[in-house]
Design a protein around this motif. Structure first.
Motif, PDB file in Angstrom:
ATOM      1  N   MET A   3       0.418  -1.364   0.019  1.00 12.74           N
ATOM      2  CA  MET A   3       0.214  -0.262  -0.179  1.00 12.74           C
ATOM      3  C   MET A   3       1.120   1.218  -0.303  1.00 12.74           C
ATOM      4  N   ASP A   4       0.290   2.413  -0.279  1.00 10.65           N
ATOM      5  CA  ASP A   4       1.409   3.313  -0.988  1.00 10.65           C
ATOM      6  C   ASP A   4       0.834   3.763  -0.113  1.00 10.65           C
ATOM      7  N   TYR A   5       1.631   6.024   0.179  1.00 10.24           N
ATOM      8  CA  TYR A   5       0.599   6.934   1.431  1.00 10.24           C
ATOM      9  C   TYR A   5      -0.732   7.333   0.528  1.00 10.24           C
ATOM     10  N   HIS A   6      -0.951   7.438  -0.563  1.00 11.67           N
ATOM     11  CA  HIS A   6      -2.029   7.688  -0.934  1.00 11.67           C
ATOM     12  C   HIS A   6      -3.803   6.332  -0.448  1.00 11.67           C
ATOM     13  N   THR A   7      -3.111   5.546  -0.852  1.00 14.57           N
ATOM     14  CA  THR A   7      -3.992   4.375  -0.219  1.00 14.57           C
ATOM     15  C   THR A   7      -4.486   4.223   1.377  1.00 14.57           C
ATOM     16  N   LEU A   8      -3.410   4.583   1.622  1.00 14.76           N
ATOM     17  CA  LEU A   8      -3.656   4.642   3.596  1.00 14.76           C
ATOM     18  C   LEU A   8      -4.210   5.396   3.246  1.00 14.76           C
ATOM     19  N   LEU A   9      -4.279   6.468   2.889  1.00 15.24           N
ATOM     20  CA  LEU A   9      -5.118   8.026   3.764  1.00 15.24           C
ATOM     21  C   LEU A   9      -6.403   7.301   2.884  1.00 15.24           C
ATOM     22  N   ALA A  10      -6.741   7.191   1.217  1.00 14.84           N
ATOM     23  CA  ALA A  10      -8.300   6.587   1.748  1.00 14.84           C
ATOM     24  C   ALA A  10      -8.590   5.873   2.052  1.00 14.84           C
ATOM     25  N   ARG A  11      -8.276   4.771   2.932  1.00 13.91           N
ATOM     26  CA  ARG A  11      -8.700   3.750   3.459  1.00 13.91           C
ATOM     27  C   ARG A  11      -9.007   4.248   4.991  1.00 13.91           C
ATOM     28  N   LEU A  12      -7.583   5.506   5.211  1.00 11.41           N
ATOM     29  CA  LEU A  12      -8.203   6.237   6.551  1.00 11.41           C
ATOM     30  C   LEU A  12      -9.950   7.225   6.482  1.00 11.41           C
ATOM     31  N   GLY A  13     -10.180   7.629   5.234  1.00  9.12           N
ATOM     32  CA  GLY A  13     -11.059   8.404   4.868  1.00  9.12           C
ATOM     33  C   GLY A  13     -10.884   9.859   5.287  1.00  9.12           C
ATOM     34  N   ILE A 200     -13.685   5.601   7.721  1.00  3.18           N
ATOM     35  CA  ILE A 200     -12.804   5.118   7.907  1.00  3.18           C
ATOM     36  C   ILE A 200     -12.583   3.509   8.204  1.00  3.18           C
ATOM     37  N   ASP A 201     -11.607   2.653   7.047  1.00  6.53           N
ATOM     38  CA  ASP A 201     -11.794   0.796   7.027  1.00  6.53           C
ATOM     39  C   ASP A 201     -10.692   0.834   8.094  1.00  6.53           C
ATOM     40  N   HIS A 202     -11.892   0.580   9.234  1.00  4.65           N
ATOM     41  CA  HIS A 202     -10.640   0.092  10.846  1.00  4.65           C
ATOM     42  C   HIS A 202     -10.404  -1.384  10.741  1.00  4.65           C
ATOM     43  N   GLU A 203     -10.152  -2.057   9.737  1.00  5.26           N
ATOM     44  CA  GLU A 203      -9.353  -2.950   9.251  1.00  5.26           C
ATOM     45  C   GLU A 203      -7.919  -2.767   9.063  1.00  5.26           C
ATOM     46  N   LEU A 204      -7.635  -1.676   8.598  1.00  5.40           N
ATOM     47  CA  LEU A 204      -6.403  -1.109   9.012  1.00  5.40           C
ATOM     48  C   LEU A 204      -5.789  -1.268  10.157  1.00  5.40           C
ATOM     49  N   THR A 206      -5.309  -3.279  12.508  1.00  7.52           N
ATOM     50  CA  THR A 206      -5.376  -4.409  12.734  1.00  7.52           C
ATOM     51  C   THR A 206      -4.346  -5.246  12.007  1.00  7.52           C
ATOM     52  N   LYS A 207      -3.998  -4.139  11.003  1.00  6.03           N
ATOM     53  CA  LYS A 207      -2.407  -4.744   9.930  1.00  6.03           C
ATOM     54  C   LYS A 207      -1.454  -3.588  10.594  1.00  6.03           C
ATOM     55  N   PRO A 208      -0.223  -4.521  10.871  1.00 10.79           N
ATOM     56  CA  PRO A 208       1.329  -4.471  11.769  1.00 10.79           C
ATOM     57  C   PRO A 208       1.577  -3.384  10.498  1.00 10.79           C
ATOM     58  N   ASP A 209       1.738  -3.310   9.254  1.00 10.34           N
ATOM     59  CA  ASP A 209       1.986  -2.355   7.830  1.00 10.34           C
ATOM     60  C   ASP A 209       1.962  -0.932   8.203  1.00 10.34           C
ATOM     61  N   ALA A 210      -0.099  -1.467   8.277  1.00  2.97           N
ATOM     62  CA  ALA A 210      -0.781   0.203   8.392  1.00  2.97           C
ATOM     63  C   ALA A 210      -0.641   0.926   8.820  1.00  2.97           C
ATOM     64  N   MET A 214       1.758   4.608   9.233  1.00  2.00           N
ATOM     65  CA  MET A 214       0.435   5.929  10.034  1.00  2.00           C
ATOM     66  C   MET A 214       1.830   6.259  11.467  1.00  2.00           C
ATOM     67  N   MET A 215       2.317   5.284  12.311  1.00  2.00           N
ATOM     68  CA  MET A 215       3.623   5.862  12.532  1.00  2.00           C
ATOM     69  C   MET A 215       5.022   5.904  12.134  1.00  2.00           C
ATOM     70  N   LYS A 216       5.455   6.064  11.024  1.00  2.00           N
ATOM     71  CA  LYS A 216       6.371   6.832   9.961  1.00  2.00           C
ATOM     72  C   LYS A 216       5.604   7.833   9.705  1.00  2.00           C
ATOM     73  N   ASN A 217       4.872   8.275   9.187  1.00  2.00           N
ATOM     74  CA  ASN A 217       3.993   9.437   8.792  1.00  2.00           C
ATOM     75  C   ASN A 217       4.404  10.280   9.902  1.00  2.00           C
ATOM     76  N   GLU A 218       4.209   9.753  10.804  1.00  2.00           N
ATOM     77  CA  GLU A 218       4.316  11.121  12.014  1.00  2.00           C
ATOM     78  C   GLU A 218       5.351  11.048  12.620  1.00  2.00           C
ATOM     79  N   ARG A 219       6.429  10.289  12.617  1.00  2.00           N
ATOM     80  CA  ARG A 219       7.566  10.691  12.557  1.00  2.00           C
ATOM     81  C   ARG A 219       8.374  11.863  11.266  1.00  2.00           C
ATOM     82  N   LEU A 220       7.902  10.864  10.173  1.00  2.00           N
ATOM     83  CA  LEU A 220       8.628  12.024   9.401  1.00  2.00           C
ATOM     84  C   LEU A 220       8.034  13.779   9.386  1.00  2.00           C
ATOM     85  N   MET A 221       6.932  13.804  10.064  1.00  2.00           N
ATOM     86  CA  MET A 221       6.233  15.498   9.727  1.00  2.00           C
ATOM     87  C   MET A 221       6.734  15.841  11.187  1.00  2.00           C
TER      88      MET A 221
END
Length: 238
Positions: A3-13, A200-204, A206-210, A214-221
């Motif tokens: 999953m790329d960053y934009h798909t992550l954003l999409a699934r987070l709504g 929001i796709d709440h299943e995200l 439960t997925k360690p890579d997702a 999210m955590m890496k995004n927070e660190r970079l920001m």
């Protein structure tokens, strides 16, 4: 799961992932003061939040995004809202519209993700002769090192990591003859923002890579917060 960053954003709504969030969007639209019936193209519409807002103000809105998941959520949002938004899956660098179609192009943190000046040329092409581009773009207070650029490019897919003068230079090399930029505004902590139509796709969660993304995004920001911000570029076709 790949999953790329934009798909992550999409699934987070996420409806307003750009600097300043939805509050900054509504403030800019208020400053512009689009007349009812204005033909607006929103480039990089994401989950359709801004496109629906523009439609609620009486604009004639067409919205595009290249991400399939974003488009599906945008269609659902427009349907739920009961607003007439034309939503098309398309890339900013190659848009399926005739020349001289729109009164305005509105885009936020999209051009930075496109290669070269192709998107800027497309904005110019699809605008009517008196049309105006409004582009809130990611910008940096100073030039980044090659290592910093690589970090941002590899995670976010960014191609333009520019200072304000560098953005203006890129615009100056386009067919836009009249253009200006607002002052640089540093990224602030997002204001608490209630989006009642966010799905929001709440299943995200439960997925360690997702979760790791999210955590890496927070660190970079956090690590780039002192140099990262935005500008609003305004450019008219004639």
């Amino acid at each position: 799961m790949t999953m790329d960053y934009h798909t992550l954003l999409a699934r987070l709504g996420e409806g307003s992932a750009h600097p300043g969030g939805f509050q900054a969007t509504t403030e800019l639209i208020e400053q512009i003061g689009f007349a009812r019936g204005t033909k607006v193209l929103e480039v990089g519409c994401g989950t359709g939040r801004t496109a629906c807002y523009l439609a609620s103000l009486g604009c004639n809105v067409t919205a595009i995004d290249r991400n399939k998941d974003m488009i599906l959520k945008a269609i659902q949002r427009a349907k739920t809202s009961g607003l007439p938004v034309r939503i098309v899956r398309a890339d900013a660098s190659s848009m399926p519209f005739e020349d001289d179609t729109f009164d305005a192009v509105f885009t936020e943190s999209v051009t930075a993700f496109t290669q070269g000046s192709t998107a800027i040329h497309e904005y110019w092409r699809v605008l009517k002769p008196q049309g105006v581009l409004y582009d809130r773009e990611l910008a940096f207070a100073r030039k980044l090192t090659a290592a910093q650029k690589k970090k941002l490019q590899s995670f976010y897919g960014l191609h333009h990591m520019k200072t304000v003068p560098e953005w203006l230079k890129l615009i100056s090399q386009s067919k836009f003859q009249h253009y200006s930029s607002s002052q640089f505004v540093q990224i602030k902590q997002p204001v608490s923002d209630n989006d009642p139509l966010r799905v929001i796709d709440h299943e995200l969660f439960t997925k360690p890579d997702a979760v790791a993304m999210m955590m890496k995004n927070e660190r970079l920001m956090s690590s780039f917060s002192n140099v990262m911000g935005s500008i609003v570029i305004t450019a008219s076709k004639a």
